[in-house]
Write an enzyme that holds these catalytic residues in place. Structure first.
Site, PDB file in Angstrom:
ATOM      1  CE1 TYR A  87       1.592  49.693 -10.098  1.00 57.56           C
ATOM      2  CE2 TYR A  87      -0.123  49.039  -8.571  1.00 57.56           C
ATOM      3  CZ  TYR A  87       0.551  50.022  -9.259  1.00 57.56           C
ATOM      4  OH  TYR A  87       0.184  51.337  -9.110  1.00 57.56           O
ATOM      5  CE1 TYR A 131       3.000  52.698  -7.406  1.00 59.12           C
ATOM      6  CE2 TYR A 131       3.392  54.806  -8.476  1.00 59.12           C
ATOM      7  CZ  TYR A 131       2.624  53.669  -8.307  1.00 59.12           C
ATOM      8  OH  TYR A 131       1.485  53.494  -9.043  1.00 59.12           O
TER       9      TYR A 131
END
Lengths: 290, 134
Positions: free
Chosen positions: A185, A235
C-alpha cells in the site's frame, strides 16, 4: 462465510469518482476538523508529519524515496492500464517536481483518480473448476496500533506492519526469504519504506542502501508494486496491491509479468499490505500460486 | 476579496480548552487519580480509566516532535501564508498538540527543538496556540 456454506462467491469491490466527483476532496479536506484552523488538511499533511519523524529517526528521505517513485514508474511504463504508462520519470523529474507538503514532492504522493476494481473470493475447491488458475490465500495478519494520530509515537516505526507481517508469515508457515515480490500500500513513498522496514526486509535505517541499484524495479531482486502501484498505476485503496498480486500469480500481467519477460523470478508467493488512517491500521496478506 | 478564516470548532469536551486559549492559557485535562495529562479531551483517563478529572494549566513549553512545511494551499484562507509550518509539539506535561511553528524559517527547524507557546488572536473569540523555537 465460504467455509460455513453461507455463500459460494464473495465480490470485494471498490469504485470511486475520486477525481471527477470531488468526493475524495470532501473526505480529505474537511474544514470542520479541529486541525483545519492550523491549515492542516488531508492525508498528505498527516503523512508528511509521519515521514519527517521518520527522517529524524532513520530515513534519508527523498534520497531513498526517489528510488521508490522511479522504480514503480518503470513498472507503470510496462502497464498500459496505468495512468502514468506513457510518462517515464528521471531523477531530475523527481527532484524538479513541486514540493507539496515538505518533505513530500509531487511524485511522493499517490494519485486521485476515477475508476474501480474488484476481486472474487471463493473456496479452493470451487476455484478448481474456474477458467483461470487461482491465487490462494496463505496467511493474513492485522494490527491496529492507534486511533488518535496526534498522540501516535510510532509513525517512525514500528507501525502495525511489524505485528501484522509476523502473524501473516506465521500463518503461512514461511519466512521472508520465501517471498518473491511485494505489493505494498503506497499512499506515499515513505509508507513503502517504513512498511518494508517493519516487515524486516532490511534493518532499521538500511533502506537507504536496500532500494539502490534497482532492487524493486523490472529486473530487480525484490519487485515491488509491479503495476506501478498507487503512485503510478491508480489508487483503489487496498485493491491496488491485492489485485496486482493475484493477477501476477495467475500469470495475467502481459508485458509487466514477473518471470522471464521482466528478468525476475517467476513468482510463487507474493506479500501484500494494506494500511488505513495515517499508519493507524495495517493488514498483511500472503498469496501463493494455485 | 477577503477570504473567510477557518475557526476552531469546539464541542462540549474541548470548550474549556478553547476558553482557556482566549485567555492565553493552555489548559488540559488531568486525571485526578494517576495524574496523566491528556489530549484530546475525553470523559475517561486513557491510562487508568478514571472519570476523576480536573483542568490544569500547562507551562506552554515543549519540543518539536515532527513538522511539515506546506507549499500548497488546500484552502484559500492559507494561500497568503505559504510556506507555513504545521507541527506536532510534545508538551513538557506530556500531551502532543497539533499546531503551527512560527518565528523561524522552515529550513532552520528540526525535530526535538525546544519551543514556547505564542498566541495568535485570530478573532474576538478565538486564539490559536502556536509555538516558537527558543
Amino acid at each position: 462465510m465460504l467455509d460455513a456454506g453461507i455463500c459460494n462467491y464473495v465480490v470485494i469491490s471498490y469504485g470511486h469518482s475520486g477525481l471527477w466527483g470531488g468526493g475524495m476532496r470532501q473526505l480529505l479536506f474537511n474544514t470542520r476538523a479541529s486541525e483545519a484552523a492550523f491549515g492542516h488538511f488531508g492525508a498528505v499533511g498527516r503523512y508528511a508529519l509521519a515521514a519527517r519523524r521518520g527522517m529524524h529517526a532513520f530515513s534519508r528521505g527523498p534520497d531513498t524515496w526517489k528510488h521508490i517513485a522511479m522504480g514503480q514508474r518503470k513498472w507503470a511504463n510496462l502497464n498500459p492500464a496505468a495512468i502514468m504508462h506513457a510518462k517515464p520519470m528521471s531523477e531530475e523529474d523527481y527532484y524538479g517536481a513541486p514540493l507539496v507538503v515538505e518533505p513530500f514532492r509531487l511524485f511522493d504522493n499517490c494519485q486521485m483518480n476515477d475508476g474501480g476494481r474488484a476481486i472474487i473470493v471463493t473456496s479452493a475447491e470451487r476455484a478448481k473448476d474456474l477458467k483461470h488458475r487461482p491465487a490462494l490465500i496463505m496467511g493474513m495478519g492485522l494490527d491496529n496500533p492507534c486511533n488518535e494520530i496526534a498522540q501516535a509515537q510510532y509513525t517512525a516505526g514500528p507501525t502495525g506492519a511489524k505485528k501484522a507481517g509476523r502473524a501473516a508469515l506465521e500463518m503461512a508457515g514461511i519466512g521472508l526469504a520465501d517471498i518473491d515480490a511485494c505489493q505494498i500500500y503506497d499512499c506515499f513513498t515513505y509508507t513503502v519504506e517504513v512498511t518494508l522496514q517493519d516487515y524486516g526486509f532490511f534493518g532499521y535505517g538500511e533502506g537507504k542502501d536496500w532500494f539502490k541499484g534497482g532492487t524493486i524495479e523490472p529486473g530487480g531482486r525484490m519487485p515491488v508494486n509491479t503495476s506501478g502501484g498507487q503512485l503510478s498505476e491508480a489508487y483503489f485503496m487496498g485493491l491496488t496491491p491485492i489485485s496486482e498480486a493475484v493477477m501476477q500469480l495467475m500469470g495475467r500481467c502481459g508485458p509487466r509479468q514477473l518471470g522471464p519477460k521482466t528478468q525476475t523470478k517467476e513468482p510463487q508467493i507474493i506479500l501484500c499490505s494494506d494500511n488505513g488512517g495515517t499508519l493507524q491500521s495495517h493488514a498483511c496478506l500472503i498469496f501463493r500460486r494455485g | 476579496m477577503s477570504v473567510e478564516k477557518i475557526l476552531p470548532t469546539p464541542d462540549a469536551d474541548s470548550k474549556p480548552f478553547w476558553d482557556g486559549c482566549r485567555e492565553h492559557r493552555l489548559k488540559f485535562q488531568q486525571c485526578g487519580v494517576c495524574g496523566e495529562v491528556r489530549w484530546p479531551p475525553s470523559i475517561l483517563c486513557p491510562q487508568c480509566h478514571s472519570q476523576n478529572t480536573r483542568w490544569m494549566e500547562a507551562s506552554g513549553r515543549g519540543t518539536i516532535y515532527t513538522f511539515a512545511v506546506y507549499h500548497q494551499a488546500f484552502h484559500p484562507a492559507f494561500k497568503g501564508k505559504l510556506p507555513y509550518v504545521v507541527a506536532v509539539v510534545k508538551l513538557d506535561e506530556g500531551p502532543m498538540l497539533l499546531t503551527n511553528l512560527v518565528g523561524r524559517p522552515p529550513d532552520s527547524l528540526a525535530c526535538e527543538m525546544p519551543v514556547q507557546v505564542e498566541w495568535d488572536d485570530i478573532s474576538e473569540e478565538y486564539s490559536l496556540p502556536k509555538f516558537r523555537p527558543i
